[in-house]
Scaffold this motif. Structure first.
Motif, PDB file in Angstrom:
ATOM      1  N   PHE A  53      34.574-110.057 -25.025  1.00  0.00           N
ATOM      2  CA  PHE A  53      35.980-109.722 -24.875  1.00  0.00           C
ATOM      3  C   PHE A  53      36.096-108.209 -24.774  1.00  0.00           C
ATOM      4  O   PHE A  53      35.456-107.482 -25.554  1.00  0.00           O
ATOM      5  N   SER A  89      41.964-106.187 -22.476  1.00  0.00           N
ATOM      6  CA  SER A  89      42.579-107.350 -23.140  1.00  0.00           C
ATOM      7  C   SER A  89      42.244-108.618 -22.362  1.00  0.00           C
ATOM      8  O   SER A  89      43.130-109.433 -22.033  1.00  0.00           O
ATOM      9  N   ALA A  90      40.991-108.777 -22.077  1.00  0.00           N
ATOM     10  CA  ALA A  90      40.559-109.909 -21.256  1.00  0.00           C
ATOM     11  C   ALA A  90      39.129-110.293 -21.612  1.00  0.00           C
ATOM     12  O   ALA A  90      38.310-109.456 -22.005  1.00  0.00           O
ATOM     13  N   HIS A  91      38.846-111.588 -21.461  1.00  0.00           N
ATOM     14  CA  HIS A  91      37.464-112.040 -21.555  1.00  0.00           C
ATOM     15  C   HIS A  91      36.738-111.521 -20.318  1.00  0.00           C
ATOM     16  O   HIS A  91      37.301-111.544 -19.209  1.00  0.00           O
ATOM     17  N   PHE A 107      32.880-111.408 -18.114  1.00  0.00           N
ATOM     18  CA  PHE A 107      31.566-112.006 -17.914  1.00  0.00           C
ATOM     19  C   PHE A 107      30.609-110.968 -17.344  1.00  0.00           C
ATOM     20  O   PHE A 107      31.020-110.000 -16.708  1.00  0.00           O
TER      21      PHE A 107
END
Lengths: 111, 118
Positions: free
Chosen positions: A93, A98-100, A102
């Motif tokens: 995260f 403010s985001a997941h 990858f």
């Protein structure tokens, strides 16, 4: 645009050990955020392999292990098997976004 | 057995809209966050959006804010992703996944392909 960087590919012979690095920053891994790892076999949905840095869900072989240090994490596969040939992604995260987020993904090839 | 099954994908023209559904079973949907993750052809994974267990709040990746919306019907064990003003770059397989917050996504559905093309 991924904020977690992985090598595009790694390879190894059956039985060998391979590691995949996941490099982040002070707003994600370095901020103490947990890291997850996913395995995606060809043509299938991703599957959770490691959660909270070094924990395996039920059913995941103990050949897979995770670790984290500073702004990086890594996945190790010991006793490499043909069935391990897949794409692997790290995930965390990011507090700034403010985001997941990858990783860029790593293709593991069994020679 | 926990299952997630997406539907609603297909071919849509640029500027068009599409509504994806995710039918869940095997667990109490109202207890969990849920998310959508997409994967463009031959590319990596991108988190798209997430929704609180009671549906009171939703979160989106910055690039999609304003075009996509997310809702859920816990009584129907279903999750919905409304996609508007679609662009070619929205072409991807869209997966729904149970969201463990900071503990990752597990399990995932099989995905539904959205193709935006004229």
């Amino acid at each position: 645009q991924s904020v977690l960087t992985q090598p595009p590919s790694v390879s190894g012979a059956p039985g060998q050990r391979v590691t995949i690095a996941c490099t982040g920053s002070s707003s994600n891994i370095g901020a103490g955020r947990d890291v997850q790892w996913y395995q995606q076999l060809p043509g299938t949905a991703p599957k959770l392999l490691i959660y909270a840095n070094n924990n395996r869900p039920s059913g995941v072989p103990d050949r897979f292990s995770g670790s984290k240090s500073g702004t990086s994490a890594s996945l190790a596969i010991t006793g490499l098997q043909a069935e391990d040939e897949a794409d692997y992604y790290c995930q965390s995260f990011d507090s700034s976004l403010s985001a997941h987020v990858f990783g860029t993904g790593t293709k593991v090839t069994v020679l | 057995e926990v299952q997630l099954v997406e539907s609603g994908g297909g071919l849509v023209q640029p500027g068009g809209s599409l509504r994806l559904s995710c039918a869940t079973s095997g667990f109490t949907l109202s207890n969990y966050w849920m998310s959508w993750v997409r994967q463009a052809p031959g590319k990596g994974l991108e988190w798209v959006a997430g929704i609180k267990p009671d549906g009171s709040e939703t979160y989106f990746v910055d690039s999609l804010k304003g075009r996509f919306s997310l809702s859920r019907d816990n009584a129907k064990n279903s999750l919905y992703l409304q996609m508007n003003s679609l662009r070619a770059e929205d072409t991807a397989v869209y997966y729904c996944a149970r969201d463990w917050g900071l503990g990752g996504f597990d399990p995932w559905g099989q995905g539904t392909l959205v193709t935006v093309s004229s």
